[in-house]
Design an enzyme around this catalytic site. Sequence first.
Site, PDB file in Angstrom:
ATOM      1  CE  LYS A  19      -2.836   1.024   3.651  1.00 28.62           C
ATOM      2  NZ  LYS A  19      -2.697   2.415   4.116  1.00 28.62           N
ATOM      3  CB  SER A  20       3.721   2.388   2.074  1.00 31.54           C
ATOM      4  OG  SER A  20       3.092   2.427   3.316  1.00 31.54           O
ATOM      5  N   GLY A  91      -5.492   8.116   5.041  1.00 29.58           N
ATOM      6  CA  GLY A  91      -4.574   9.066   5.665  1.00 29.58           C
ATOM      7  C   GLY A  91      -3.383   9.340   4.758  1.00 29.58           C
ATOM      8  NE  ARG A 119      -6.232   8.426  10.472  1.00 31.21           N
ATOM      9  CZ  ARG A 119      -5.641   7.615   9.596  1.00 31.21           C
ATOM     10  NH1 ARG A 119      -6.340   7.097   8.601  1.00 31.21           N
ATOM     11  NH2 ARG A 119      -4.364   7.324   9.717  1.00 31.21           N
ATOM     12  CB  SER A 164       4.069  10.516  11.276  1.00 28.97           C
ATOM     13  OG  SER A 164       3.316  10.565  10.085  1.00 28.97           O
ATOM     14  CG  ASP A 317       0.150   0.207   9.201  1.00 30.62           C
ATOM     15  OD1 ASP A 317      -0.434   1.022   9.940  1.00 30.62           O
ATOM     16  OD2 ASP A 317       0.621   0.508   8.090  1.00 30.62           O
ATOM     17  CE  LYS A 344      -1.207   4.824  12.525  1.00 30.96           C
ATOM     18  NZ  LYS A 344      -0.492   5.455  11.434  1.00 30.96           N
ATOM     19  NE  ARG A 348      -5.809   0.189  12.632  1.00 27.67           N
ATOM     20  CZ  ARG A 348      -5.102   0.390  11.533  1.00 27.67           C
ATOM     21  NH1 ARG A 348      -3.792   0.510  11.615  1.00 27.67           N
ATOM     22  NH2 ARG A 348      -5.692   0.446  10.361  1.00 27.67           N
ATOM     23  NE  ARG A 392      -2.937  -1.645   8.228  1.00 31.15           N
ATOM     24  CZ  ARG A 392      -2.528  -2.069   7.029  1.00 31.15           C
ATOM     25  NH1 ARG A 392      -2.547  -3.341   6.740  1.00 31.15           N
ATOM     26  NH2 ARG A 392      -2.095  -1.209   6.132  1.00 31.15           N
TER      27      ARG A 392
END
Length: 434
Positions: A19-20, A91, A119, A164, A317, A344, A348, A392
């Site tokens: 994904k990243s 995000g 967020r 981050s 994650d 997140k 979470r 997730r």
Amino acid sequence: MTIQAKYKLKGSLNISGDKSISHRSVIMGAMSIGETKIYNLLESKDILSTVSILRKLGVKIKKKKDSWTVNGVGTGGFKQPNQVLDAGNSGTTSRLMFGAVATNPILCSFTGDRSLSGRPMLRVTEFLKNIGAKTTLTKGNYLPLSIEGNLNSLPIKHIITKPSAQIKSSIMLAALNISGQTTIVENQSTRDHTEILFKYLKINFKSEKYRNGKTKLKIMGPAEIKAKDIYVASDPSSAAFFTVGALIIPGSNIEIKNVCLNKTRVAYINILKKMGGKIQIKKTGKMSGEIVGNIKVRYSKLKSIVIPKKLAPYLIDEYPILAIAASQAKGTTIMKGLAELRFKESDRLRSIHENLLNSGIDTNIMKDDLIINGSTNEINGGNKINSFHDHRIAMSFSILNLICKKPLKINNLKCIDISYPKFNQDLKSILLNA
Ligand code: S3P
């Protein structure tokens, strides 16, 4: 007592793209000159949000049979959008795209879904404001955001105190269209896919990593990026679900192929190995600068572990699925310093805690630490699981479900499409009756 699971996981599988890396590939393709072909791009909702925003900014992106093509407009070539830019649930889309547009002379309005609108965004826009972008956030911290980019942005030094990768990457993308040297210091280093892609695309920058965990980046702009095809390695965070599945279901033995083995992403494998997990890694090569390889996993009797706070950026994650592993490990696992988990797709810390408790697993939160008293007893199941619309959480409890006597009732499983639409298909391909 050994679990009498109805299933076991067996066989080998190739999973979807990371994904990243996928977000960064389309964004960097858009900021290049010429056509970029991207292979194994993750076709999930989050990536489609990035694609849709880039299209509204005048970038031509097409899906072909075995790849995606992006016709880049350069680092300063985004056109004035005539629609709101909707980042959906993502995000990464929102924060990276803020940086990408911040140095273009256009006015953009960003929105997102309910979760994304709750967020924090000031953590990124405060840096973009310092270089000259005009930003207005709702209630000072949230979407919708209006951002007016500045063509004459300032090459300055930024010090990031929150760990981050999204903040860092946002500033890095902005720096590509700034004349002069932008310096970025991260007090704690985070995932480095943007740096790896910058290097692969031969962008003029320097990266220094220090023993105390700090990173310093120097980017010399403006950049003229020559388009180059990108191969996206498979997602280690997605691999984590099947890795833990195979560890906790007796009789399991699987191999996951061509997974990105970037050090900043596979800390969970070391944690699971320390917990007694029988996992073998074999590096097979590189894909567009990222190390890739195969992960072999066998059922293992797990023991508890204490995970220090300093590892949090590298496990961020994977905590939900690590919590599932901990629930099946002998002893008390303590995961320390999970404050960032509250920001997140859902809170979470709360999502994991509540759902484990509802599943009969003794779990506590103390300040920002999560404490899980593992049990090797069979899990009854049959209870409700609230996914909190968080992909997730839904996937982690889908794995726990495999060892429950009665099926868990997980709501809104559709949210899995955010990061891994093929999750169920891939799971079925390795799921055998015990
Ligand atoms: C990401 C960075 C992490 C991670 C997210 C993807 C990225 O977020 O949780 O899923 O691609 O840069 P933070 O940078 O907010 O920790």
